[in-house]
Design a protein around this motif. Sequence first.
Motif, PDB file in Angstrom:
ATOM      1  N   TYR A   1       0.934  -1.120   0.046  1.00 53.32           N
ATOM      2  CA  TYR A   1       0.077   0.089   0.063  1.00 53.32           C
ATOM      3  C   TYR A   1       0.973   1.230   0.186  1.00 53.32           C
ATOM      4  CZ  TYR A   1      -3.278   3.358   1.605  1.00 53.32           C
ATOM      5  OH  TYR A   1      -4.041   4.699   1.789  1.00 53.32           O
TER       6      TYR A   1
ATOM      7  N   PRO B   1      -8.375  -5.872   2.029  1.00 52.44           N
ATOM      8  CA  PRO B   1      -9.620  -5.294   0.977  1.00 52.44           C
ATOM      9  C   PRO B   1      -9.936  -3.806   1.120  1.00 52.44           C
ATOM     10  CG  PRO B   1     -10.174  -7.311   1.701  1.00 52.44           C
ATOM     11  CD  PRO B   1      -9.200  -7.123   2.520  1.00 52.44           C
ATOM     12  N   ILE B   2      -9.713  -3.215   2.368  1.00 57.73           N
ATOM     13  CA  ILE B   2      -9.867  -1.962   2.916  1.00 57.73           C
ATOM     14  C   ILE B   2      -8.956  -1.098   2.165  1.00 57.73           C
ATOM     15  CG2 ILE B   2      -9.907  -0.337   4.678  1.00 57.73           C
ATOM     16  CD1 ILE B   2     -11.199  -2.182   6.464  1.00 57.73           C
TER      17      ILE B   2
ATOM     18  N   VAL C   1      -7.212  -1.859  -0.437  1.00 56.76           N
ATOM     19  CA  VAL C   1      -7.481  -1.862  -1.866  1.00 56.76           C
ATOM     20  C   VAL C   1      -8.513  -1.011  -2.227  1.00 56.76           C
ATOM     21  CG1 VAL C   1      -8.159  -3.264  -3.748  1.00 56.76           C
ATOM     22  CG2 VAL C   1      -6.408  -4.261  -2.219  1.00 56.76           C
ATOM     23  N   MET C   2      -9.554  -0.967  -1.549  1.00 56.32           N
ATOM     24  CA  MET C   2     -10.710  -0.132  -1.948  1.00 56.32           C
ATOM     25  C   MET C   2      -9.974   1.395  -1.645  1.00 56.32           C
ATOM     26  SD  MET C   2     -14.313   0.100   0.049  1.00 56.32           S
ATOM     27  CE  MET C   2     -13.723   0.459   1.541  1.00 56.32           C
ATOM     28  N   TYR C   3      -9.356   1.694  -0.657  1.00 51.39           N
ATOM     29  CA  TYR C   3      -9.106   3.038  -0.256  1.00 51.39           C
ATOM     30  C   TYR C   3      -8.077   3.585  -1.399  1.00 51.39           C
ATOM     31  CZ  TYR C   3      -7.385   7.195   2.129  1.00 51.39           C
ATOM     32  OH  TYR C   3      -6.944   8.472   2.346  1.00 51.39           O
TER      33      TYR C   3
ATOM     34  N   PHE D   1      -8.082   2.587  -4.606  1.00 47.82           N
ATOM     35  CA  PHE D   1      -8.624   3.072  -5.911  1.00 47.82           C
ATOM     36  C   PHE D   1      -9.491   4.269  -5.740  1.00 47.82           C
ATOM     37  CE2 PHE D   1      -7.660  -1.592  -6.945  1.00 47.82           C
ATOM     38  CZ  PHE D   1      -7.180  -1.339  -8.260  1.00 47.82           C
ATOM     39  N   VAL D   2      -9.974   4.725  -4.539  1.00 44.56           N
ATOM     40  CA  VAL D   2     -10.997   5.521  -4.355  1.00 44.56           C
ATOM     41  C   VAL D   2     -10.051   6.860  -4.595  1.00 44.56           C
ATOM     42  CG1 VAL D   2     -12.347   6.990  -2.664  1.00 44.56           C
ATOM     43  CG2 VAL D   2     -12.716   4.800  -2.936  1.00 44.56           C
TER      44      VAL D   2
END
Length: 201
Positions: free
Chosen positions: A74, A162-163, A165-167, A169-170
Amino acid sequence: MMEPGTPGLGGGGSSYPPPLQPLEVHITKWQRKYQQTLDKLTPHTYQRWAATAGLVTLFLLRIVFSQGWYIVCYAHAIYLLNLLLAFLQPKFDPSIQDDIMADDMEEGGDTPTPLPSSRDDEFRPFVRRLPEWQFWLSTTRATLIAIFCTLSSIFDVPVYWPILVMYFFVLFFLTMRRQIQHMIKYKYVPFDIGRKTRYVR
């Protein structure tokens, strides 16, 4: 060229104590070899980026198959995103110039006179805030450091990936949308797509 007595080269003006001066000579020698290697790599743009892409792929495979070091991945992704953003931005941000002009007008200064229309059509090369060479070098160094970090369990911090990854991409979507809006507003294209790059305010 620096003289032999210049501090840092092992001469009479060295900042190292006498017992460490031979070590300083070796360090300077390796620094010169390192710089010479970088100079030889400079014109080989596609080969450089292909090698860096291979390193990034190796790093991602390490993360996927080991099922760990998500924090390292990350942090590496965020750093590369910042490099990409600096690569796409102009060195002299026109929005800052607009703010300065607005401040001058609020303080009662003279209204800035726009440039003649003939100047608006004049080609001005796009100067990046982060040059391509520095972009590649920083990316390669960051990837090597990230791979090195995966060799130690100290950096393998448990986290729900997953958090992250989502953060990411946002954050990527919001950052790129703002950058594209900036490009449209000030009418510049940071890539050479077969025509002259225009950069007008």
